[in-house]
Write a protein that holds these residues in place. Structure first.
Motif, PDB file in Angstrom:
ATOM      1  N   ALA A  17      20.679   8.987  22.175  1.00 16.54           N
ATOM      2  CA  ALA A  17      20.329   7.578  21.992  1.00 16.54           C
ATOM      3  C   ALA A  17      18.834   7.371  22.174  1.00 16.54           C
ATOM      4  CB  ALA A  17      21.116   6.717  22.976  1.00 16.54           C
ATOM      5  N   LYS A  18      18.266   8.033  23.159  1.00 12.34           N
ATOM      6  CA  LYS A  18      16.822   7.913  23.386  1.00 12.34           C
ATOM      7  C   LYS A  18      16.039   8.470  22.193  1.00 12.34           C
ATOM      8  CE  LYS A  18      13.375   8.662  26.883  1.00 12.34           C
ATOM      9  NZ  LYS A  18      13.308   7.814  28.035  1.00 12.34           N
ATOM     10  N   ARG A  22      18.167   4.054  20.111  1.00 10.09           N
ATOM     11  CA  ARG A  22      19.368   3.225  20.111  1.00 10.09           C
ATOM     12  C   ARG A  22      19.928   3.193  21.519  1.00 10.09           C
ATOM     13  NH1 ARG A  22      17.522   1.846  16.084  1.00 10.09           N
ATOM     14  NH2 ARG A  22      18.241   2.107  13.986  1.00 10.09           N
ATOM     15  N   LYS A  23      20.818   2.282  21.779  1.00 10.83           N
ATOM     16  CA  LYS A  23      21.498   2.244  23.066  1.00 10.83           C
ATOM     17  C   LYS A  23      22.651   3.240  23.040  1.00 10.83           C
ATOM     18  CE  LYS A  23      20.190  -2.389  24.237  1.00 10.83           C
ATOM     19  NZ  LYS A  23      20.527  -3.594  24.919  1.00 10.83           N
ATOM     20  N   PRO A  24      22.957   3.843  24.184  1.00  8.76           N
ATOM     21  CA  PRO A  24      24.073   4.800  24.222  1.00  8.76           C
ATOM     22  C   PRO A  24      25.387   4.205  23.709  1.00  8.76           C
ATOM     23  CG  PRO A  24      22.792   4.976  26.224  1.00  8.76           C
ATOM     24  CD  PRO A  24      22.258   3.792  25.467  1.00  8.76           C
ATOM     25  N   GLN A  25      25.614   2.921  23.980  1.00 13.92           N
ATOM     26  CA  GLN A  25      26.860   2.304  23.521  1.00 13.92           C
ATOM     27  C   GLN A  25      26.945   2.273  22.000  1.00 13.92           C
ATOM     28  OE1 GLN A  25      29.362   1.777  25.499  1.00 13.92           O
ATOM     29  NE2 GLN A  25      30.609   1.220  23.739  1.00 13.92           N
ATOM     30  N   THR A  26      25.813   2.197  21.324  1.00 16.10           N
ATOM     31  CA  THR A  26      25.814   2.233  19.859  1.00 16.10           C
ATOM     32  C   THR A  26      26.347   3.577  19.380  1.00 16.10           C
ATOM     33  OG1 THR A  26      23.944   0.718  19.737  1.00 16.10           O
ATOM     34  CG2 THR A  26      24.358   2.079  17.798  1.00 16.10           C
ATOM     35  N   LEU A  27      25.893   4.664  19.993  1.00 13.86           N
ATOM     36  CA  LEU A  27      26.373   5.984  19.600  1.00 13.86           C
ATOM     37  C   LEU A  27      27.853   6.156  19.931  1.00 13.86           C
ATOM     38  CD1 LEU A  27      23.247   6.326  19.546  1.00 13.86           C
ATOM     39  CD2 LEU A  27      23.673   8.703  20.094  1.00 13.86           C
ATOM     40  N   TRP A  30      29.708   4.503  17.189  1.00 12.50           N
ATOM     41  CA  TRP A  30      29.726   5.357  16.006  1.00 12.50           C
ATOM     42  C   TRP A  30      30.824   6.407  16.128  1.00 12.50           C
ATOM     43  CZ3 TRP A  30      23.826   6.822  15.552  1.00 12.50           C
ATOM     44  CH2 TRP A  30      23.094   5.705  15.123  1.00 12.50           C
ATOM     45  N   ALA A  31      30.947   6.987  17.319  1.00  7.80           N
ATOM     46  CA  ALA A  31      31.949   8.025  17.535  1.00  7.80           C
ATOM     47  C   ALA A  31      33.359   7.446  17.480  1.00  7.80           C
ATOM     48  CB  ALA A  31      31.710   8.706  18.879  1.00  7.80           C
ATOM     49  N   CYS A  32      33.560   6.302  18.086  1.00  4.51           N
ATOM     50  CA  CYS A  32      34.881   5.695  18.167  1.00  4.51           C
ATOM     51  C   CYS A  32      35.379   5.221  16.801  1.00  4.51           C
ATOM     52  CB  CYS A  32      34.852   4.537  19.148  1.00  4.51           C
ATOM     53  SG  CYS A  32      36.442   3.738  19.392  1.00  4.51           S
ATOM     54  N   PHE A  33      34.521   4.528  16.086  1.00  6.04           N
ATOM     55  CA  PHE A  33      34.919   3.946  14.808  1.00  6.04           C
ATOM     56  C   PHE A  33      34.570   4.826  13.611  1.00  6.04           C
ATOM     57  CE2 PHE A  33      34.329   0.197  17.605  1.00  6.04           C
ATOM     58  CZ  PHE A  33      35.651  -0.240  17.597  1.00  6.04           C
ATOM     59  N   GLU A  34      33.889   5.928  13.856  1.00  4.75           N
ATOM     60  CA  GLU A  34      33.479   6.871  12.799  1.00  4.75           C
ATOM     61  C   GLU A  34      32.768   6.149  11.663  1.00  4.75           C
ATOM     62  OE1 GLU A  34      36.876   9.171  11.660  1.00  4.75           O
ATOM     63  OE2 GLU A  34      36.950  10.193  13.595  1.00  4.75           O
ATOM     64  N   ASN A  35      31.837   5.253  12.025  1.00  6.48           N
ATOM     65  CA  ASN A  35      31.143   4.471  11.010  1.00  6.48           C
ATOM     66  C   ASN A  35      29.625   4.626  11.072  1.00  6.48           C
ATOM     67  OD1 ASN A  35      30.588   3.082  13.355  1.00  6.48           O
ATOM     68  ND2 ASN A  35      31.192   1.086  12.589  1.00  6.48           N
ATOM     69  N   GLY A  36      29.133   5.566  11.842  1.00  6.07           N
ATOM     70  CA  GLY A  36      27.693   5.738  11.973  1.00  6.07           C
ATOM     71  C   GLY A  36      27.171   6.874  11.102  1.00  6.07           C
ATOM     72  N   PRO A  37      25.878   7.068  11.106  1.00  8.90           N
ATOM     73  CA  PRO A  37      25.278   8.132  10.293  1.00  8.90           C
ATOM     74  C   PRO A  37      25.484   9.526  10.879  1.00  8.90           C
ATOM     75  CG  PRO A  37      23.586   6.986  11.538  1.00  8.90           C
ATOM     76  CD  PRO A  37      24.874   6.250  11.781  1.00  8.90           C
ATOM     77  N   LEU A  38      25.923   9.604  12.129  1.00 10.64           N
ATOM     78  CA  LEU A  38      26.146  10.891  12.784  1.00 10.64           C
ATOM     79  C   LEU A  38      27.557  10.971  13.325  1.00 10.64           C
ATOM     80  CD1 LEU A  38      22.903  11.187  14.948  1.00 10.64           C
ATOM     81  CD2 LEU A  38      23.368  12.287  12.768  1.00 10.64           C
ATOM     82  N   ARG A  39      28.073  12.170  13.395  1.00  5.91           N
ATOM     83  CA  ARG A  39      29.372  12.422  14.011  1.00  5.91           C
ATOM     84  C   ARG A  39      29.182  13.414  15.146  1.00  5.91           C
ATOM     85  NH1 ARG A  39      32.715  10.776   9.688  1.00  5.91           N
ATOM     86  NH2 ARG A  39      32.124   8.608   9.642  1.00  5.91           N
ATOM     87  N   PRO A  40      29.616  13.060  16.320  1.00  6.13           N
ATOM     88  CA  PRO A  40      29.490  13.991  17.443  1.00  6.13           C
ATOM     89  C   PRO A  40      30.618  15.014  17.426  1.00  6.13           C
ATOM     90  CG  PRO A  40      30.561  12.013  18.180  1.00  6.13           C
ATOM     91  CD  PRO A  40      30.207  11.794  16.725  1.00  6.13           C
TER      92      PRO A  40
END
Length: 63
Positions: A17-18, A22-27, A30-40
Motif C-alpha cells: 500500500a505504501k 494507497r491505504k492498506p484497506q484499499t488493497l 481489491w483482494a476480497c472483491f477481485e476488482n483491483g489491478p493486482l491480485r495477491p
C-alpha cells in the motif's frame, strides 16, 4: 550470492500500500472483491503482493 535473491518476492499489504500510495484497506478490498489491478497470493492465510506485479503497475505496464 546474487543480490537479486536477497530481495523479497512479495510485500505485505502495508508495504505494498505504501509503494502504491494507497491505504492498506484499499488493497484488502481489491483482494476480497477481485476488482483491483493486482491480485495477491495467500501465504499461510495472509495476503502477499508480488513485487514484480507492483513494479509493472508502477511502470504503467498494467491497467
Amino acid at each position: 550470492m546474487d543480490p537479486l535473491q536477497q530481495l523479497p518476492q512479495t510485500l505485505t499489504t502495508a508495504l505494498a500500500a505504501k509503494a502504491l500510495n494507497r491505504k492498506p484497506q484499499t488493497l484488502r478490498s481489491w483482494a476480497c472483491f477481485e476488482n483491483g489491478p493486482l491480485r495477491p497470493i495467500r501465504i499461510n492465510g495472509r495476503l502477499a503482493w508480488p513485487v514484480a506485479d507492483i513494479a509493472a503497475l508502477l511502470k504503467g505496464d498494467r491497467a
